[in-house]
Design a protein around this motif. Sequence first.
Motif, PDB file in Angstrom:
ATOM      1  N   GLU A  14      54.476 -29.112  31.591  1.00  0.00           N
ATOM      2  CA  GLU A  14      54.928 -27.769  31.212  1.00  0.00           C
ATOM      3  C   GLU A  14      56.244 -27.876  30.445  1.00  0.00           C
ATOM      4  O   GLU A  14      57.159 -28.604  30.845  1.00  0.00           O
ATOM      5  N   GLY A  15      56.303 -27.172  29.333  1.00  0.00           N
ATOM      6  CA  GLY A  15      57.510 -27.191  28.512  1.00  0.00           C
ATOM      7  C   GLY A  15      57.455 -28.184  27.367  1.00  0.00           C
ATOM      8  O   GLY A  15      58.198 -28.040  26.378  1.00  0.00           O
ATOM      9  N   ASP A  16      56.575 -29.194  27.500  1.00  0.00           N
ATOM     10  CA  ASP A  16      56.415 -30.155  26.406  1.00  0.00           C
ATOM     11  C   ASP A  16      55.527 -29.557  25.319  1.00  0.00           C
ATOM     12  O   ASP A  16      54.920 -28.500  25.495  1.00  0.00           O
ATOM     13  N   SER A  17      55.450 -30.264  24.198  1.00  0.00           N
ATOM     14  CA  SER A  17      54.518 -29.870  23.137  1.00  0.00           C
ATOM     15  C   SER A  17      53.182 -30.564  23.354  1.00  0.00           C
ATOM     16  O   SER A  17      53.122 -31.708  23.794  1.00  0.00           O
ATOM     17  N   SER A  18      52.116 -29.852  23.033  1.00  0.00           N
ATOM     18  CA  SER A  18      50.765 -30.420  23.081  1.00  0.00           C
ATOM     19  C   SER A  18      50.273 -30.582  21.654  1.00  0.00           C
ATOM     20  O   SER A  18      50.489 -29.686  20.824  1.00  0.00           O
ATOM     21  N   VAL A  19      49.611 -31.689  21.391  1.00  0.00           N
ATOM     22  CA  VAL A  19      48.987 -31.876  20.082  1.00  0.00           C
ATOM     23  C   VAL A  19      47.527 -32.245  20.299  1.00  0.00           C
ATOM     24  O   VAL A  19      47.218 -33.279  20.899  1.00  0.00           O
ATOM     25  N   ILE A  20      46.659 -31.394  19.832  1.00  0.00           N
ATOM     26  CA  ILE A  20      45.217 -31.619  19.954  1.00  0.00           C
ATOM     27  C   ILE A  20      44.687 -31.967  18.570  1.00  0.00           C
ATOM     28  O   ILE A  20      44.943 -31.245  17.600  1.00  0.00           O
TER      29      ILE A  20
END
Lengths: 112, 110
Positions: A14-20
């Motif tokens: 939570e709070g991090d960036s996600s890259v899909i």
Amino acid sequence: GEDVEQSLFLSVREGDSSVINCTYTDSSSTYLYWYKQEPGAGLQLLTYIFSNMDMKQDQRLTVLLNKKDKHLSLRIADTQTGDSAIYFCAESKYSGNTPLVFGKGTRLSVIA
Amino acid sequence: SQTIHQWPATLVQPVGSPLSLECTVEGTSNPNLYWYRQAAGRGLQLLFYSVGIGQISSEVPQNLSASRPQDRQFILSSKKLLLSDSGFYLCAWSTGEELFFGEGSRLTVL
């Protein structure tokens, strides 16, 4: 032929960036889409990008398109637990009037 | 505003029984309509799409059929269900670049 590939799972804090990430094979793809599916629900259109664009930003979402490599990504900034869902990449040759071809979806799990 | 409804939301049917799933769209005219199936681990598979009343294109040969009796109504049917027909069925509509989905119908064939 048409093929859309995505990794099946992604886990972030939570709070991090996600890259899909997503790759597609049809170089004539005109529109590329990202959909979100929460458990037991239909698909919700998040955003889409026209193939002559290389970036589109909408609040916490950033879509990057590398047409040369046929690579599409969805970045979610400040990922929240409510972002936990399956994310589908899809492509279309002309517009939504042409059936979209979907990837198998990436299941994003957000760890609190 | 446009809305899409599909029903029933959940269905449990025995093998060999018939099926009818219905989808209606409100707030738009002459939409393209689609039926997709989502099976576990297999993503979304396009089953049928329609560009107008009575016009149906089938993407996958199977024991399912579709009909479009009215402009904003799309029906998915089967005369005899198979175990492999179990899945999550999604109706969708489009009039341009955007494709919008219904909430889905979960079918379990026992």
